[in-house]
Design an enzyme around this catalytic site. Sequence first.
Site, PDB file in Angstrom:
ATOM      1  N   ASP A 192       0.287  11.426  -0.047  1.00 31.98           N
ATOM      2  CA  ASP A 192      -0.445  12.230   0.242  1.00 31.98           C
ATOM      3  C   ASP A 192      -1.859  11.658   0.576  1.00 31.98           C
ATOM      4  OD1 ASP A 192      -1.026  11.246  -2.436  1.00 31.98           O
ATOM      5  OD2 ASP A 192      -2.092  12.926  -2.956  1.00 31.98           O
ATOM      6  N   GLU A 203      -3.306   8.947  -1.524  1.00 31.23           N
ATOM      7  CA  GLU A 203      -2.526   7.808  -1.361  1.00 31.23           C
ATOM      8  C   GLU A 203      -1.629   7.291  -2.545  1.00 31.23           C
ATOM      9  OE1 GLU A 203      -6.012   5.138  -0.223  1.00 31.23           O
ATOM     10  OE2 GLU A 203      -4.575   5.096   1.752  1.00 31.23           O
ATOM     11  N   GLU A 204      -1.106   8.435  -3.426  1.00 34.18           N
ATOM     12  CA  GLU A 204      -0.631   8.231  -4.564  1.00 34.18           C
ATOM     13  C   GLU A 204       0.473   8.810  -4.609  1.00 34.18           C
ATOM     14  OE1 GLU A 204      -4.690   8.493  -7.317  1.00 34.18           O
ATOM     15  OE2 GLU A 204      -3.498  10.222  -6.973  1.00 34.18           O
ATOM     16  N   GLU A 209     -18.665   7.632  -3.929  1.00 35.21           N
ATOM     17  CA  GLU A 209     -17.455   8.607  -3.708  1.00 35.21           C
ATOM     18  C   GLU A 209     -17.538   9.596  -4.828  1.00 35.21           C
ATOM     19  OE1 GLU A 209     -13.471   6.787  -5.476  1.00 35.21           O
ATOM     20  OE2 GLU A 209     -12.843   6.990  -3.115  1.00 35.21           O
ATOM     21  N   TRP A 238       0.855  -1.213  -0.062  1.00 32.57           N
ATOM     22  CA  TRP A 238       0.030   0.016  -0.078  1.00 32.57           C
ATOM     23  C   TRP A 238       0.818   1.249  -0.003  1.00 32.57           C
ATOM     24  CZ3 TRP A 238      -4.716  -0.518  -1.209  1.00 32.57           C
ATOM     25  CH2 TRP A 238      -5.624   0.156  -1.382  1.00 32.57           C
TER      26      TRP A 238
END
Length: 470
Positions: A196, A199-200, A424, A140
């Site tokens: 960030d 999550e990238e 979302e 992750w």
Amino acid sequence: MRLPLRSVIDLAGLVAQQSLSTVDAYAAKEIPAARAGLLANIGHDGGKSHGALPGLVVASPSTQNPNYLYTWTRDSSLVFKPLVDQVTSGEDPSLRSLVDSFITVESKIQQTSNPSGTVTSGGLGEPKFNIDGTAFTLPWGRPQRDGPALRSTTMMAYGNWLLDHGNTSFVQTTLWPIIQLDLDYVAQNWNKSTFDLWEEVNSSSFFTAAVQHRSLREGSAFASRLEQGNLTLAYTSQADRALCFMQSFWNPKRGYITANTGGGRSGIDANTVLASIHTFDPSAGCDATTFQPCSDKALANLVTYIEAFRSTYPLNSNASTSGALATGRYPEDTYYGGNPWYLSIAAVSEQLYDAYGVWANASQIEVTSISLPFFRRLLPNITIGTYASGSSVFTSITAATRRLADDFLALHAKYTPADGSLSEQFDRSTGAPKSAADLTWNYAALITAFRARDGRVMNSWGARGLHASC
Ligand SMILES: *[C@@H]1O[C@H](CO)[C@@H](O)[C@H](O)[C@H]1NC(C)=O
Ligand SMILES: *[C@@H]1O[C@H](CO)[C@@H](O)[C@H](O)[C@H]1NC(C)=O
Ligand SMILES: *[C@@H]1O[C@H](CO)[C@@H](O)[C@H](O)[C@H]1NC(C)=O
Ligand SMILES: *[C@@H]1O[C@H](CO)[C@@H](O)[C@H](O)[C@H]1NC(C)=O
Ligand SMILES: *[C@@H]1O[C@H](CO)[C@@H](O)[C@H](O)[C@H]1NC(C)=O
Ligand SMILES: *[C@@H]1O[C@H](CO)[C@@H](O)[C@H](O)[C@H]1NC(C)=O
Ligand SMILES: *[C@@H]1O[C@H](CO)[C@@H](O)[C@H](O)[C@H]1NC(C)=O
């Protein structure tokens, strides 16, 4: 329905009146729906969170395409902040036991060793866990260092209220040890690279730095209340450094806050709008050092952010030059095709309501060369200057700001299904809901936007009068 004074001012324009009634109708329907949607995703009594520990926030009940049946520290902390605020304001004391379960479950999660480390060796930066509280061990984007900062902010809002009400023993024995772990983590790690909030990107990130700065600043005051003199000093010294670092994200040539130091994108990103609303301190006025919602830098950033989506989404193709646009995470986004996100739109409206709230109490509004593009979008003929409260320009600015904020919520309403559920994202061309159903953060984001619209003031955290001495 009783109208607050500011709404009466808005009635000056017919457009304002229409969007007011649209948004009031949306509030009446959607606030209860958002609350129910949010509570359904909190274990273990929530209707859509079976298997989750008590107090644990499930990001979304969706188990495939995408699978979000996990708990994220960031999302959970942002979801619980408005719940804590409703307890401390006396609006809803019944939420207190849920807040207490959140504290218990987050303490357990803190102690869970995971791929980022143990509780004392970096494990607090782990972004997500399984809903039974065990570690998630697959690859992750880790660590994500905003989580401990946001969690301590939520817990300190509760802790300060408990101390105000004489419940020192619970704070000393239960809450403070949990908060101190997070604050020590932030103090020791804020100046390291992080993924960030999306999550990238693994670099330094404005949202992360801003919420870290806030937590250290209020952590210093909180430690002081508990007579922890050494920590008071230690947190302040790191907060001063973090505030200095935050200044480096401002891009003076193009007039916006660059979201990440890495990533190879424009850096125009909802990251920075979220940072402004989640570090709002009404006592700081329109201070630009802390990028307050009504500061010239945050307003310039907001208009750059909004306009970046005009040509990005087909949905915006016929939008007026002055009204709301559908906005997403960042214009280069390709996740699920790259679409508008409900929480980004709510965040834009929240920043505008926050700005409105500060101006409504202020003696003047300043239009600087930095904020001119924002004000020109509201009032095309406005010029740089200082406009006194009571002047026609001042009144036009505040009315137009509120009207634009309402217009963003009206757009949010337009793409929300009749049952009030919030996925979302919604499709960039058709407006149909997309990706994870019932995103808990989306419900929280709408609730905080409406709270700002209602003039419910956020707690101060020490942003007033700070200077960045770099
Ligand atoms: C202090 O707060 C905790 C957490 O809500 C609660 O369990 C406890 O009863 C409170 N103590 C007092 C004396 O009110
Ligand atoms: C750490 O802080 C220094 C000084 O502000 C800054 O130049 C550097 O980029 C920061 N590094 C990270 C990873 O935050
Ligand atoms: C993130 O960036 C830092 C600094 O460049 C690097 O040391 C670290 O290995 C990177 N992490 C990942 C998971 O790529
Ligand atoms: C606080 O700092 C002083 C001076 O460095 C030190 O002597 C003292 O032991 C510290 N107190 C605590 C509680 O850590
Ligand atoms: C924009 O207007 C054109 C022409 O009236 C219409 O065909 C198109 O569907 C509209 N697009 C949107 C997103 O409203
Ligand atoms: C505006 O002033 C009122 C009355 O003093 C106060 O209750 C409110 O918190 C203030 N709002 C902001 C955003 O400062
Ligand atoms: C703004 O300026 C233009 C050009 O000078 C003028 O035609 C227009 O009437 C002005 N609008 C307002 C609202 O003052």
